[in-house]
Design an enzyme around this catalytic site. Structure first.
Site, PDB file in Angstrom:
ATOM      1  N   HIS A 134     -40.391 -16.377  36.346  1.00  0.00           N
ATOM      2  CA  HIS A 134     -41.953 -16.353  35.767  1.00  0.00           C
ATOM      3  C   HIS A 134     -42.608 -17.513  36.015  1.00  0.00           C
ATOM      4  CE1 HIS A 134     -45.085 -15.031  33.171  1.00  0.00           C
ATOM      5  NE2 HIS A 134     -44.590 -13.710  33.368  1.00  0.00           N
ATOM      6  N   ASP A 211     -35.232 -18.793  29.598  1.00  0.00           N
ATOM      7  CA  ASP A 211     -36.037 -17.414  29.154  1.00  0.00           C
ATOM      8  C   ASP A 211     -35.507 -16.465  29.118  1.00  0.00           C
ATOM      9  OD1 ASP A 211     -38.122 -15.844  29.581  1.00  0.00           O
ATOM     10  OD2 ASP A 211     -38.803 -16.341  31.484  1.00  0.00           O
ATOM     11  N   GLN A 214     -36.686 -11.224  28.777  1.00  0.00           N
ATOM     12  CA  GLN A 214     -36.407  -9.610  29.301  1.00  0.00           C
ATOM     13  C   GLN A 214     -35.145  -9.190  28.752  1.00  0.00           C
ATOM     14  OE1 GLN A 214     -38.415  -7.795  30.624  1.00  0.00           O
ATOM     15  NE2 GLN A 214     -40.139  -9.427  31.073  1.00  0.00           N
ATOM     16  N   LYS A 237     -42.003  -7.981  23.548  1.00  0.00           N
ATOM     17  CA  LYS A 237     -41.336  -7.314  24.414  1.00  0.00           C
ATOM     18  C   LYS A 237     -40.027  -6.611  23.741  1.00  0.00           C
ATOM     19  CE  LYS A 237     -42.355 -10.340  28.242  1.00  0.00           C
ATOM     20  NZ  LYS A 237     -43.367  -9.744  28.887  1.00  0.00           N
ATOM     21  N   CYS A 375     -46.364 -12.072  38.093  1.00  0.00           N
ATOM     22  CA  CYS A 375     -46.300 -13.529  37.662  1.00  0.00           C
ATOM     23  C   CYS A 375     -44.972 -14.222  38.287  1.00  0.00           C
ATOM     24  CB  CYS A 375     -46.318 -13.791  36.237  1.00  0.00           C
ATOM     25  SG  CYS A 375     -47.960 -13.302  35.217  1.00  0.00           S
TER      26      CYS A 375
END
Lengths: 417, 156
Positions: A134, A211, A214, A237, A375
């Site tokens: 991202h 990261d 998700q 999220k 993104c």
């Protein structure tokens, strides 16, 4: 609406109707059609338990934290710190000092890039990222490389949207200081072998920044098992409010790092001659934090623990298999990202139809999807597409909703082709 | 919003789709005096505009790029409307179309063909698609052309 799924070697059921009843927004209509919310990778919906926790905080406990001696301030501080402890348990961090509240994943990565990067990177050092990041895991590293003279390296992927681990290994060297990569790709749903990659990075002495934006809503995260040095994620999220996120970092690294921002709460003493910084985690939490957001995040953790992440993973996997089969039968549809290990994201293009037009027509049928480059512009260039349509699932989605998506795509074909 | 939403089928099938089909015929002219690129980070629309300006009149203009149907249809209508127009008229028509799409202000006669974009008003995120060609052009004919973008920020 109980749907049977298989978890490991035993069959179980997942009561979708019960969880859906917890999410008030799922009862609304859009364009006079029942809402089918398939944009969970962008932001998830909130259960009433989270909404009520935030509501109660403002109705009964609102005050600043770590400051006043009065009852409300004590209550607000207790609620804020209780949320931190819940998050600690949720990701199995060793101690609450390693759990920093941030605005979200983006701020968490920027914090590491700016603070760790400024202190540890110099000309000739290398930062390794991947092709499927991202922008928020690309740009902060570009910025710090520009400031320090370090070099940004990018690990390639294959046509299925999987990392090339051989290339990853070759790109690692004694020059590599930081390796930053996502746990799960937001645009493709690819699940990266984090534990293996961390081990490979550690073998050359690099620190790892994962990261996890998700990953947290879909599977159980154990930062100690992964052995990553930093792990970043966002509340919104994972069914919590926007504006709150987490940076997990190993204590010894966080202690070496200079503060990211200066202000109240991150100091022990201040004089014009010298400031003494606070202990962890306050050292990285300058100013009044997003207290209600933290309380909401704590409630979201409670909620996910109650529903059970193992059950969530199994149910979503069954949805993924069903959706994959249904979508691949749509004429002219090409799936972008078809990794062997993947979570519930369907990213696709349709011959003769621009993603943005598809998104508008689907919206008219009540189906909310994300369209565009998500993104991840370099990734879109790799696949030679301007963008994709992305349907991303949460545990409150159903097979019937996937059917509605497929029906909506039939309407797209009827109108555009 | 829902009650006011036009028939989407109407928006696409009867008007936009027909105009957009002409996009590939509005290629850059043989003589090009100005070039400008515009993009919509929100959806990935990208237009490269090529312009033949004779003194203060638009002799010809054309496009390359990849974009959605609404953007392509708007680009075609712009190319047809502005052929022979002055730079001042191009600025004025662009402003009037923006006011029409955002606020329902009346359209001047020469912009009559763009009325079919009216339905886009019910889909606010698509206004940027309809306006991208016009914003790209107005930047192109400024004394100091800049890169056009209809959104300053892309969402994750």
């Amino acid at each position: 609406m109980t749907q049977a799924v298989a978890t490991n070697d035993r069959a179980t059921t997942f009561d979708v109707a019960a969880v859906r009843a917890d999410f008030p927004i799922l009862a609304r209509n859009v364009h006079k059609k029942p809402l089918v919310y398939l944009d969970n990778a962008a932001s998830s919906q909130k259960p009433r338990q989270v909404i009520e926790a935030v509501d109660q905080y403002y109705r009964r406990h609102n005050a600043n934290v770590h400051r006043g001696l009065h009852t409300l301030s004590d209550e607000a501080t207790a609620a804020y710190e209780a949320a931190r402890e819940k998050v600690r348990g949720f990701i199995n961090a060793a101690e609450i000092a390693e759990v920093i509240f941030t605005k979200g994943t983006t701020e968490a990565i920027n914090l590491v890039a700016a603070s760790y990067g400024r202190a540890h990177l110099s000309a000739g050092d290398e930062v390794l990222i991947t092709y499927m990041e991202h922008h928020s895991n690309i740009v902060p590293w570009q910025m710090i490389c520009e400031q320090t003279g370090a070099v940004l390296r990018v690990c390639p992927i294959n046509e299925r949207g999987e990392l090339l681990l051989d290339a990853f290994e070759k790109l690692l060297s004694d020059k590599t200081r930081v390796v930053a990569f996502n746990h799960i790709s937001n645009a493709l749903g690819t699940v990266n072998p984090v534990k293996k990659m961390v081990k490979m990075a550690h073998a050359v002495g690099a620190v790892t920044v994962v990261d996890g934006a998700q990953a947290v809503p879909h599977q159980r995260i154990d930062v100690r098992d992964l052995d990553c040095d930093f792990y970043a994620f966002s509340g919104h999220k994972m069914f919590a409010p926007t504006g709150i996120g987490i940076l997990y970092g190993k204590r010894y690294l966080l202690e070496q790092m200079p503060p990211y921002q200066g202000g109240g709460d991150m100091i022990k003493t201040v004089s014009f001659e010298k400031t003494v910084y606070n202990e962890l985690p306050s050292k990285f939490e300058a100013g009044t934090p997003i207290i209600a957001g933290a309380v909401g995040l704590g409630a979201a953790v409670d909620y996910l623990e109650r529903v059970g992440l193992d059950a969530v993973s199994a149910y979503e996997h069954s949805l993924l298999e069903y959706g994959d089969q249904r979508l691949k039968s749509v004429p002219g549809l090409r799936m972008i990202g078809d990794a062997v290990d993947k979570t519930s994201v369907f990213s696709f293009v349709m011959e003769g139809a621009h993603p943005h037009d598809i998104g508008t027509i689907l919206s008219h049928t009540g189906v909310a999807v994300r369209t565009g480059h998500h993104c991840t512009e370099p990734l879109m260039k790799f696949f030679k597409v301007p963008g994709t349509v992305r349907a991303s699932l949460a545990f409150y989605n159903t097979r019937e909703e996937i059917d509605q998506l497929v029906d909506g795509l039939a309407k797209v074909r009827e109108m555009l082709l | 919003m829902n009650a006011a939403a036009p028939d989407l089928q109407d928006l696409y099938r009867r008007t936009i789709k027909g105009q957009a089909a002409l996009f590939s015929q509005r290629r850059p002219p043989a003589i090009v005096t100005h070039r400008c690129e515009g993009s919509n980070p929100n959806c990935g629309d990208h237009l490269a505009l090529a312009l033949h300006l004779e003194d203060v009149a638009i002799a010809a203009l054309g496009f390359e790029g990849e974009s959605c149907l609404i953007c392509r249809a708007s680009a075609v209508m712009m190319a047809d409307t502005l052929a022979g127009a002055t730079v001042a008229q191009a600025h004025e028509f662009s402003r009037r179309l923006d006011a029409f799409l955002h606020d329902g202000q009346p359209l001047p006669g020469p912009l009559a063909t763009t009325r079919c974009l009216e339905g886009v008003r019910a889909y606010p995120s698509r206004l940027s698609c309809a306006l991208l060609p016009w914003q790209t052009l107005t930047r192109c004919i400024q004394p100091d052309p800049t890169y056009a973008t209809t959104h300053l920020e892309a969402k994750p």
